[in-house]
Design a protein around this motif. Structure first.
Motif, PDB file in Angstrom:
ATOM      1  N   LEU A 244       0.860  -1.185   0.000  1.00  0.00           N
ATOM      2  CA  LEU A 244       0.000   0.000   0.000  1.00  0.00           C
ATOM      3  C   LEU A 244       0.893   1.230   0.000  1.00  0.00           C
ATOM      4  O   LEU A 244       1.764   1.375   0.872  1.00  0.00           O
ATOM      5  CB  LEU A 244      -0.894   0.011   1.247  1.00  0.00           C
ATOM      6  N   LEU A 245       0.712   2.113  -0.981  1.00  0.00           N
ATOM      7  CA  LEU A 245       1.406   3.397  -1.012  1.00  0.00           C
ATOM      8  C   LEU A 245       0.464   4.484  -0.496  1.00  0.00           C
ATOM      9  O   LEU A 245      -0.664   4.603  -0.965  1.00  0.00           O
ATOM     10  CB  LEU A 245       1.829   3.757  -2.441  1.00  0.00           C
ATOM     11  N   VAL A 246       0.942   5.274   0.453  1.00  0.00           N
ATOM     12  CA  VAL A 246       0.154   6.367   1.008  1.00  0.00           C
ATOM     13  C   VAL A 246       0.819   7.682   0.610  1.00  0.00           C
ATOM     14  O   VAL A 246       1.968   7.953   0.991  1.00  0.00           O
ATOM     15  CB  VAL A 246       0.048   6.269   2.540  1.00  0.00           C
ATOM     16  N   ASP A 247       0.102   8.489  -0.151  1.00  0.00           N
ATOM     17  CA  ASP A 247       0.598   9.805  -0.565  1.00  0.00           C
ATOM     18  C   ASP A 247       0.172  10.820   0.491  1.00  0.00           C
ATOM     19  O   ASP A 247      -0.983  11.201   0.556  1.00  0.00           O
ATOM     20  CB  ASP A 247       0.018  10.168  -1.931  1.00  0.00           C
ATOM     21  N   LEU A 248       1.120  11.250   1.317  1.00  0.00           N
ATOM     22  CA  LEU A 248       0.806  12.188   2.393  1.00  0.00           C
ATOM     23  C   LEU A 248       1.391  13.574   2.101  1.00  0.00           C
ATOM     24  O   LEU A 248       1.574  14.371   3.008  1.00  0.00           O
ATOM     25  CB  LEU A 248       1.327  11.653   3.734  1.00  0.00           C
ATOM     26  N   ASP A 249       1.666  13.837   0.844  1.00  0.00           N
ATOM     27  CA  ASP A 249       2.204  15.126   0.421  1.00  0.00           C
ATOM     28  C   ASP A 249       1.115  15.901  -0.325  1.00  0.00           C
ATOM     29  O   ASP A 249       0.578  15.401  -1.315  1.00  0.00           O
ATOM     30  CB  ASP A 249       3.407  14.911  -0.497  1.00  0.00           C
ATOM     31  N   PRO A 250       0.759  17.102   0.140  1.00  0.00           N
ATOM     32  CA  PRO A 250      -0.292  17.873  -0.536  1.00  0.00           C
ATOM     33  C   PRO A 250      -0.006  18.154  -2.008  1.00  0.00           C
ATOM     34  O   PRO A 250      -0.932  18.439  -2.769  1.00  0.00           O
ATOM     35  CB  PRO A 250      -0.337  19.185   0.268  1.00  0.00           C
TER      36      PRO A 250
ATOM     37  N   ARG B 127      -2.787   0.145  -8.895  1.00  0.00           N
ATOM     38  CA  ARG B 127      -1.806   0.432  -9.934  1.00  0.00           C
ATOM     39  C   ARG B 127      -0.653  -0.554  -9.829  1.00  0.00           C
ATOM     40  O   ARG B 127      -0.093  -0.752  -8.752  1.00  0.00           O
ATOM     41  CB  ARG B 127      -1.230   1.860  -9.801  1.00  0.00           C
ATOM     42  N   GLU B 128      -0.299  -1.172 -10.925  1.00  0.00           N
ATOM     43  CA  GLU B 128       0.892  -2.028 -11.016  1.00  0.00           C
ATOM     44  C   GLU B 128       0.979  -3.061  -9.887  1.00  0.00           C
ATOM     45  O   GLU B 128       2.030  -3.302  -9.305  1.00  0.00           O
ATOM     46  CB  GLU B 128       2.155  -1.178 -11.058  1.00  0.00           C
ATOM     47  N   GLY B 129      -0.161  -3.631  -9.536  1.00  0.00           N
ATOM     48  CA  GLY B 129      -0.176  -4.704  -8.545  1.00  0.00           C
ATOM     49  C   GLY B 129      -0.154  -4.252  -7.103  1.00  0.00           C
ATOM     50  O   GLY B 129       0.013  -5.070  -6.189  1.00  0.00           O
ATOM     51  N   LEU B 130      -0.320  -2.947  -6.880  1.00  0.00           N
ATOM     52  CA  LEU B 130      -0.375  -2.450  -5.507  1.00  0.00           C
ATOM     53  C   LEU B 130      -1.540  -1.476  -5.350  1.00  0.00           C
ATOM     54  O   LEU B 130      -2.212  -1.128  -6.312  1.00  0.00           O
ATOM     55  CB  LEU B 130       0.942  -1.794  -5.107  1.00  0.00           C
ATOM     56  N   LYS B 131      -1.790  -1.046  -4.121  1.00  0.00           N
ATOM     57  CA  LYS B 131      -2.859  -0.092  -3.839  1.00  0.00           C
ATOM     58  C   LYS B 131      -2.247   1.271  -3.499  1.00  0.00           C
ATOM     59  O   LYS B 131      -1.175   1.344  -2.878  1.00  0.00           O
ATOM     60  CB  LYS B 131      -3.722  -0.583  -2.676  1.00  0.00           C
ATOM     61  N   VAL B 132      -2.961   2.317  -3.899  1.00  0.00           N
ATOM     62  CA  VAL B 132      -2.489   3.689  -3.690  1.00  0.00           C
ATOM     63  C   VAL B 132      -3.571   4.506  -2.996  1.00  0.00           C
ATOM     64  O   VAL B 132      -4.731   4.517  -3.433  1.00  0.00           O
ATOM     65  CB  VAL B 132      -2.129   4.373  -5.030  1.00  0.00           C
ATOM     66  N   ALA B 133      -3.192   5.181  -1.917  1.00  0.00           N
ATOM     67  CA  ALA B 133      -4.074   6.148  -1.255  1.00  0.00           C
ATOM     68  C   ALA B 133      -3.644   7.535  -1.728  1.00  0.00           C
ATOM     69  O   ALA B 133      -2.592   8.033  -1.323  1.00  0.00           O
ATOM     70  CB  ALA B 133      -3.949   6.040   0.261  1.00  0.00           C
ATOM     71  N   PRO B 134      -4.437   8.169  -2.610  1.00  0.00           N
ATOM     72  CA  PRO B 134      -3.986   9.402  -3.255  1.00  0.00           C
ATOM     73  C   PRO B 134      -4.133  10.643  -2.378  1.00  0.00           C
ATOM     74  O   PRO B 134      -4.850  10.648  -1.376  1.00  0.00           O
ATOM     75  CB  PRO B 134      -4.902   9.499  -4.480  1.00  0.00           C
ATOM     76  N   SER B 135      -3.442  11.700  -2.824  1.00  0.00           N
ATOM     77  CA  SER B 135      -3.511  12.989  -2.155  1.00  0.00           C
ATOM     78  C   SER B 135      -3.830  14.069  -3.171  1.00  0.00           C
ATOM     79  O   SER B 135      -3.761  13.845  -4.381  1.00  0.00           O
ATOM     80  CB  SER B 135      -2.163  13.289  -1.482  1.00  0.00           C
TER      81      SER B 135
ATOM     82  N   VAL C 264       3.463  -1.102   3.998  1.00  0.00           N
ATOM     83  CA  VAL C 264       2.795   0.182   3.788  1.00  0.00           C
ATOM     84  C   VAL C 264       3.911   1.214   3.676  1.00  0.00           C
ATOM     85  O   VAL C 264       4.736   1.345   4.587  1.00  0.00           O
ATOM     86  CB  VAL C 264       1.859   0.542   4.956  1.00  0.00           C
ATOM     87  N   ILE C 265       3.946   1.935   2.555  1.00  0.00           N
ATOM     88  CA  ILE C 265       5.001   2.931   2.332  1.00  0.00           C
ATOM     89  C   ILE C 265       4.359   4.308   2.280  1.00  0.00           C
ATOM     90  O   ILE C 265       3.447   4.550   1.486  1.00  0.00           O
ATOM     91  CB  ILE C 265       5.772   2.629   1.039  1.00  0.00           C
ATOM     92  N   ILE C 266       4.854   5.207   3.129  1.00  0.00           N
ATOM     93  CA  ILE C 266       4.279   6.547   3.250  1.00  0.00           C
ATOM     94  C   ILE C 266       5.253   7.568   2.663  1.00  0.00           C
ATOM     95  O   ILE C 266       6.411   7.645   3.078  1.00  0.00           O
ATOM     96  CB  ILE C 266       3.992   6.902   4.720  1.00  0.00           C
TER      97      ILE C 266
END
Length: 249
Positions: free
Chosen positions: A33-39, A73-81, A116-118
């Motif tokens: 899981l990729l977490v985009d925590l950058d505005p 995306r590309e076999g993983l999940k993304v939490a967008p920002s 989980v990568i932030i």
């Protein structure tokens, strides 16, 4: 395993590392899981997620569950920002336990993923503090340049403060040399200086300067998908293998 990618200095390959490490781990059959925590939403844009219906801004405001905003995306999940995340710090400043909002949001999902990568903003903001409060390990992408050392002191001091107050399990997993040109004597000298003056691991993996990595976002892909045989793809696959080895229970 929750991993935060941090550098308080901009332009250090933080988002590049988050995207390509995440995709390389997915390539290695890990659930990511990729977490985009950058505005600025650079990670989201990189992976072709534009104008998402729901973002981390709503998650951080505790208006929606993290699992309900995910894209694949590309076999993983993304939490967008998106840019609305910039308003969150003001809005949650008076919330009780405001440093732990992200940690609470991740609890229902943590066991569903190997990693989980932030990806954080380039500052020690309340968003970054939330990431560090929730994380197990920290990766610091670092250019082998003199000015990077000043930023490294700030990062180490910040993590020490978080460890003492909010998250006693946090630790720096290692420093990742990025944009490496092995022909430069300075790169070797900075590497030696860090070895001699810091109690920090420098990953064996190194990310070489590679134009394919810079081109990949224009196509909404990681470098592994965009140019599988490039140096960039090979370097991130090697780095993913090193992370898997270092984080085995």
């Amino acid at each position: 395993m929750i991993i935060t990618v941090i550098n308080q200095k901009g332009g250090t390959g933080k988002t590049t590392t988050s995207v390509n490490l995440g995709c390389a781990l997915a390539y290695a059959k890990k659930k990511v899981l990729l977490v985009d925590l950058d505005p600025q939403g650079n990670l989201s844009y990189w992976l072709g997620i534009s104008d998402p219906a729901h973002t981390m801004a709503e998650v951080m405001m505790e208006e929606i569950a993290l699992e309900d905003i995910l894209h694949e995306r590309e076999g993983l999940k993304v939490a967008p920002s998106d840019m609305h995340l910039a308003d969150v710090e003001i809005n949650i400043a008076s919330v009780e336990n405001r440093e732990s909002v992200l940690k609470r949001a991740l609890i229902p999902l943590a066991d569903q993923y190997d990693y989980v990568i932030i990806d954080c903003p380039p500052s020690l903001s309340l968003l970054t503090v939330n990431a560090l409060s929730a994380t197990d390990k920290v990766i610091v992408p670092l250019q082998m340049e003199v000015l990077s050392l000043q930023g490294l002191d700030q990062i180490v001091n910040s993590i020490d403060r978080i460890k003492g107050v909010l998250n006693d399990k946090i630790e720096i997993l290692g420093l990742l040399p990025v944009m490496v040109d092995s022909r430069r004597k300075l790169s070797r000298e900075i590497h030696e200086y860090i070895d001699e003056n810091y109690d920090l691991k420098i990953f064996k993996s190194k990310i070489r300067s590679n134009v394919r990595v810079s081109e990949a976002p224009s196509f909404g892909e990681s470098v592994l998908s965009y140019s599988p045989s490039s140096n960039g793809a090979e370097d991130y696959k090697a780095f993913a293998k090193e992370i898997i080895r270092l984080t085995k229970n």
